[in-house]
Enzyme design. Structure first.
Site: not given
Lengths: 276, 276
Positions: B116, B45, B149, B176
């Protein structure tokens, strides 16, 4: 109001076709869990008479009505005596229909029934289809949704329960080996419980059986998962009867779960974009 | 017709705000993957200019048009030169709109763009919303769906792609750390890729970045997953630039994948029962 309580999963091996033996065995474990302080006790799928029926007639022969059949009546008496809630899998007969079902019982009796929505493999020839959807039951412990085994393979099961307010999805299961399972990885069933919990910010209790029945192996590995998706207890062994126990707080954790600043997989949904 | 090919994920660390540096870095890795024989190369990304923009104006400053902006044009030239397909994350400007997007390029140019769908955290203030849904692109390698993501946190992403025929869902990502991650468990992002693949019997390529940008750590662990839900390659390291490579067969495996006798999580859906 104290809303924390101890949740118990009972991983056991039913005796095929022997309802009295299974009443004795499940009663032993329910007493054991209640003795440890559990308020909600979850039993595996098809705990009343076993699972590997050869055909519909055999399943019907071992099926019982709900809630007045022998297994469900025995569990209801225990729920009243021990002041606990119980979810357990039962082969249910309703007129000439036969269901792979799970009952929810409380100290005052039968709360509700869920009938397996996704029939696996030759279950499609053995059981009638759920036409009632995914009911969520409001109890003093919190709102409880139910799926059975293969239902967890469908993320729609968790979503349907969560969107109706479920704080906990219980999954009475008879998990079987999945092809290609790497030795070091968690069982696929455990992964389904973890992602189902995480994507819906609800608790998940996947409670399976062990043993081999008519050549079919079951893998145990019962697991209780927190709303962040990580196990609170288990996975249990693949081959022993045992309890998994974890403190949960269905009602008290609602605000924190559903307004988690890190991510909000329910609130952030884009229902305008989905293909169903 | 040989339909097997080598799929590559490029796990790298973009240089924040430096488009020429990222063109050089991504080009190096695309050449490296093509040199190893890859036909489809997936980048993370936001690989064009980094990710942790402080506000919308900063994202817009680093955004570029598709397909004529510098990064996408460079990737398209490489795709033609090396005869490969490329999926990469790009900060896209379209008029006065700014998107967290991913482009699919082939040897003959731009095939399509995905924006997204689920904006995470303060992305909601930085980017415009996808109103195009989950397009699936038909290529000579197979049908490719894309998520970015956090989209993988929503099982609807995989379902929407699979129900439109996707053989592979690629997920350019900036994963993350997730709170509560047990050291021994796979990353939650990896679990989402595995259950998404298993429940939809499609391949999944989750390709993430590494490093720390403006205080935000990224966890790498890129993974290529087969349609049974188990990793074919990876998870990669949490902290090194590297390739993950696996042979896949999107077209040749269709019959086997979608008529898997063990279970059929797409065909067995109970759309009559779901709550959306």
């Amino acid at each position: 109001m104290v809303t924390r309580f101890l949740l118990a999963g009972v991983q056991l091996e039913p005796v095929f076709g022997d309802i009295p033996a299974n009443i004795a065995k499940t009663s032993y474990w329910i007493r054991e869990a209640a003795g440890r302080g559990a308020r909600l006790v979850v039993l595996p799928e098809a705990a009343s008479a076993g699972y590997v029926f050869a055909h519909r007639a055999e399943a019907a022969h071992h099926a019982q009505s709900v809630p007045d059949g022998p297994t469900v009546a025995a569990w209801a008496r225990l729920a009243a005596e021990l002041d606990v809630w119980i979810v357990g899998g039962v082969t249910e007969r309703d007129g000439d229909r036969v269901f792979n079902a799970a009952v929810l019982l409380g100290p005052t009796g039968h709360v509700g029934t869920f009938r397996k929505a996704h029939l696996w493999n030759d279950e499609k020839e053995i059981y009638d289809r759920n036409v009632d959807g995914f009911p969520v039951f409001d109890t003093p412990l919190g709102r409880i949704g139910i799926g059975i085994c293969y239902d967890a393979w469908f993320p729609e099961t968790f979503r349907s329960a969560a969107l109706q307010g479920a704080d906990l999805v219980v999954l009475p299961s008879n998990w079987v080996p999945v092809p290609g399972q790497p030795e070091a990885a968690p069982a696929m069933a455990n992964l389904m419980c973890m992602t189902g919990a995480h994507s819906n910010q609800c608790y998940v209790a996947g409670v399976s059986r062990i043993g081999v029945e008519r050549g079919q192996t079951f893998v145990g590995r019962s697991v209780l998962v927190g709303p962040d998706g990580w196990p609170l207890a288990g996975p249990a062994s693949p081959d022993r009867e045992e309890l998994v126990l974890a403190e949960v707080d269905l009602i008290g954790s609602r605000a924190e779960r559903l307004h988690n600043p890190f991510n909000q997989p329910v609130a952030d949904r884009r229902t305008d974009l989905y293909v169903h």
